[in-house]
Design an enzyme around this catalytic site. Structure first.
Site, PDB file in Angstrom:
ATOM      1  N   TRP A 104       2.621 -19.781   4.960  1.00 27.21           N
ATOM      2  CA  TRP A 104       1.931 -21.023   4.612  1.00 27.21           C
ATOM      3  C   TRP A 104       2.583 -22.249   5.238  1.00 27.21           C
ATOM      4  O   TRP A 104       1.923 -23.141   5.757  1.00 27.21           O
ATOM      5  CB  TRP A 104       1.875 -21.166   3.100  1.00 27.21           C
ATOM      6  CG  TRP A 104       1.154 -22.396   2.658  1.00 27.21           C
ATOM      7  CD1 TRP A 104       1.694 -23.592   2.271  1.00 27.21           C
ATOM      8  CD2 TRP A 104      -0.267 -22.581   2.594  1.00 27.21           C
ATOM      9  NE1 TRP A 104       0.722 -24.502   1.964  1.00 27.21           N
ATOM     10  CE2 TRP A 104      -0.505 -23.907   2.153  1.00 27.21           C
ATOM     11  CE3 TRP A 104      -1.358 -21.761   2.868  1.00 27.21           C
ATOM     12  CZ2 TRP A 104      -1.783 -24.418   1.976  1.00 27.21           C
ATOM     13  CZ3 TRP A 104      -2.639 -22.271   2.686  1.00 27.21           C
ATOM     14  CH2 TRP A 104      -2.832 -23.590   2.242  1.00 27.21           C
ATOM     15  N   GLU A 145      -1.753 -18.436   8.803  1.00 28.02           N
ATOM     16  CA  GLU A 145      -2.539 -18.940   7.669  1.00 28.02           C
ATOM     17  C   GLU A 145      -3.092 -20.340   7.972  1.00 28.02           C
ATOM     18  O   GLU A 145      -2.414 -21.321   7.750  1.00 28.02           O
ATOM     19  CB  GLU A 145      -1.682 -18.967   6.407  1.00 28.02           C
ATOM     20  CG  GLU A 145      -1.172 -17.594   5.984  1.00 28.02           C
ATOM     21  CD  GLU A 145      -0.418 -17.616   4.664  1.00 28.02           C
ATOM     22  OE1 GLU A 145      -0.576 -18.569   3.869  1.00 28.02           O
ATOM     23  OE2 GLU A 145       0.345 -16.675   4.426  1.00 28.02           O
ATOM     24  N   MET A 208      -4.148 -10.498   0.743  1.00 27.50           N
ATOM     25  CA  MET A 208      -3.508 -11.417  -0.194  1.00 27.50           C
ATOM     26  C   MET A 208      -4.495 -11.774  -1.318  1.00 27.50           C
ATOM     27  O   MET A 208      -5.051 -12.877  -1.373  1.00 27.50           O
ATOM     28  CB  MET A 208      -3.015 -12.662   0.538  1.00 27.50           C
ATOM     29  CG  MET A 208      -1.930 -12.351   1.558  1.00 27.50           C
ATOM     30  SD  MET A 208      -1.170 -13.827   2.296  1.00 27.50           S
ATOM     31  CE  MET A 208      -2.503 -14.391   3.349  1.00 27.50           C
ATOM     32  N   TYR A 210      -4.544 -12.849  -4.224  1.00 26.71           N
ATOM     33  CA  TYR A 210      -3.915 -13.675  -5.258  1.00 26.71           C
ATOM     34  C   TYR A 210      -4.020 -15.133  -4.818  1.00 26.71           C
ATOM     35  O   TYR A 210      -4.572 -15.421  -3.748  1.00 26.71           O
ATOM     36  CB  TYR A 210      -2.462 -13.263  -5.501  1.00 26.71           C
ATOM     37  CG  TYR A 210      -1.680 -12.882  -4.265  1.00 26.71           C
ATOM     38  CD1 TYR A 210      -1.225 -13.859  -3.378  1.00 26.71           C
ATOM     39  CD2 TYR A 210      -1.412 -11.551  -3.962  1.00 26.71           C
ATOM     40  CE1 TYR A 210      -0.521 -13.518  -2.239  1.00 26.71           C
ATOM     41  CE2 TYR A 210      -0.703 -11.200  -2.819  1.00 26.71           C
ATOM     42  CZ  TYR A 210      -0.258 -12.185  -1.960  1.00 26.71           C
ATOM     43  OH  TYR A 210       0.440 -11.843  -0.829  1.00 26.71           O
TER      44      TYR A 210
END
Length: 501
Positions: A104, A145, A208, A210
């Site tokens: 991130w 990302e 991912m 979540y």
């Protein structure tokens, strides 16, 4: 036995019955304090099939970049974390160790610019292979990302496949694998991913599933619900694991390449004072208070949550109608409300993955499981539960071989031309303020939270400092030692006054 990978990659194949258990390791946990501190040696090498070290980055020279040289390399009295991480294979010969690049904090702009040019892609791929070989990694995890977003461009969707193709060819030629961490959100998937192209090039896809909800929402919800909550409407109907899994499969990703991600942490809010609601969609306009280990508002490791529940009597645990995952709240703990996964929900999700014929399970991240066994009768209960449930049996742990102690001062096999030895900086970097390097590793700039400094001891009894910028929307959190959501850092109330005004 059905092999997930090419037959030439004999050391990294896995049976359908056992499945993969992919465990990410957030290396900055080494800087946590007390019972939250987690270094490489805290990893149990027998509970995961694949261990992924997070993160390397991308330099402005388009070479892969070591983000924390003091912790990760051996030079200048560094801590050799890369070498110690891959040396875990000496205790479990079947373990696969992978280096993740991206994450991130890296954002998208650099990756977008690199991926669009064949020559720049080659520079990145060649430097990645060199770094992986130097430290005996078994593969690369591409964690951009996200393509087309956060500074990306529409053409990233095509260029990302070109990058994956170049990586796959080079890695397989060197008997290594290529994995990738990808979004579970439909609104990200649609513009970012050419799913058939990804299916052609990836060995494992780490979904991912979540962060589907969090303190960026002004209401409570579960961050990793397996199924849609009955009261969901609008785009929220897409924000569940089952939708994401089926959407990826329907788009062309073989189920047998998907590792279903389960969070070993909770997303937390403060319930608004003008409400008595405690279920989903309860008004909550602020992130929950930071935990003693992770030090990030709106986020608690599972180890923090279960320890609070064990030592503080007023924590309530409930499961919403139609759901499988718990949420917990405490009025005395600043009206905190957290959604998370526990032992029982891990059983449900692993059985779901098995029924859907997925490759196995994935967790972010190993250092926030109950690794000290304070809440359970064994360490790493959530990871072990996921793997045991998927495989249908208890993990047999072989006796450890004689241990090998690495000498931090010993030279590595890396040559002077390896890209990680080249100090890279942002364009026209500002010199670090006097005295900014207080300790080796990550150091804040007290006057500016939009960046921080990586400080490595040098031969002159001082430090070499490298500036790192936080991506848009984030600020440096001096307690968690990461670039964190700006709202979360400002919620701490004691940093970044100028940036939070």
């Amino acid at each position: 036995m059905r092999l997930l990978l090419p037959l030439s990659l004999l050391a990294i194949t896995v049976s359908l019955t056992e499945g993969v258990m992919v465990c990410y390791y957030g290396s900055w946990a080494v800087y946590r304090t007390g019972d939250g501190k987690f270094d490489v040696e805290a990893i149990d090498p027998d509970i995961c099939t694949h261990l992924i070290f997070g993160f390397a980055g991308l330099g402005w020279d388009n070479k892969i970049r070591v983000l924390d040289p003091y912790n990760e390399l051996c030079e200048n009295y560094g801590k050799c974390a890369y070498n110690r991480f891959t040396a875990l294979k000496e205790q479990n010969a079947e373990l696969v160790t992978i280096l993740a690049v991206g994450g991130w904090n890296e954002g998208s702009t650099k990756y977008s610019n690199m991926a669009k040019n064949a020559g720049l892609r080659k520079t990145f791929v060649d430097s990645s292979i060199e770094l992986l070989k130097a430290h005996k990694f078994d593969g690369l995890d591409m964690d951009w990302e996200y393509p087309t977003q956060r500074g990306g461009k529409p053409e990233d969707k095509v260029n990302f496949i070109s990058l994956l193709s170049d990586l796959s060819t080079a890695l397989h030629a060197n008997n290594m694998i290529l994995t990738a961490a990808v979004s579970a959100g439909k609104l990200t998937i649609d513009p970012a991913y050419d799913i058939p192209g990804m299916a052609k090039n990836l060995d494992i896809m780490n979904l991912m599933a979540y962060d589907l909800h969090g303190a960026w929402d002004p209401y409570t919800h579960h961050q990793s619900g397996l199924y849609q909550y009955p009261d969901d409407t609008g785009d929220n109907v897409y924000l569940n694991q089952d939708f994401a899994v089926r959407y990826w499969i329907d788009g062309g990703m073989p189920s047998t390449k998907i590792a279903l991600g389960v969070p070993l942490y909770g997303r937390c809010w403060k319930l608004d004072y003008n409400t008595e609601e405690t279920g989903y969609y309860a008004p909550a306009s602020q992130p929950g208070p930071a935990g003693p280990y992770t030090r990030s508002p709106g986020f608690l490791g599972y180890n923090e949550i279960c320890e609070f529940q064990k030592t503080e009597s007023d924590w309530v645990v409930e499961i919403a109608p139609g759901m499988n995952e718990p949420y917990t709240y405490s009025y005395s703990h600043e009206r905190i409300w957290c959604s998370y996964d526990d032992h029982d929900s891990c059983v449900v999700k692993a059985n779901y993955a098995k029924e859907m014929n997925l490759a196995g399970m994935m967790v972010w991240s190993i250092e926030t499981d109950d690794f000290k066994g304070k809440c359970h009768d064994r360490t790493f209960d959530l990871i072990k539960t996921l793997r045991e449930t998927y495989s249908g049996g208890v993990i047999t742990v072989p006796p450890p071989p004689p241990t090998t102690t690495l000498d931090p001062s010993a030279p590595t096999t890396r040559t002077a031309s390896t890209p990680s030895t080249t100090t890279t900086t942002t364009t026209s970097p500002a010199p670090p303020p006097d005295g900014v390097c207080k300790v080796p590793g990550l150091n804040p700039d007290p006057a500016n939270c939009h960046h921080y400094y990586l400080c490595s001891p040098n031969s002159h009894n001082g430090y070499d400092a490298t500036e790192e910028l936080c991506s848009s929307g984030t600020l440096y959190n001096p307690e968690a030692k990461i670039c964190d959501w700006a709202a979360s850092v400002c919620a701490l109330g004691k940093y970044c006054e100028a940036d939070c005004a």
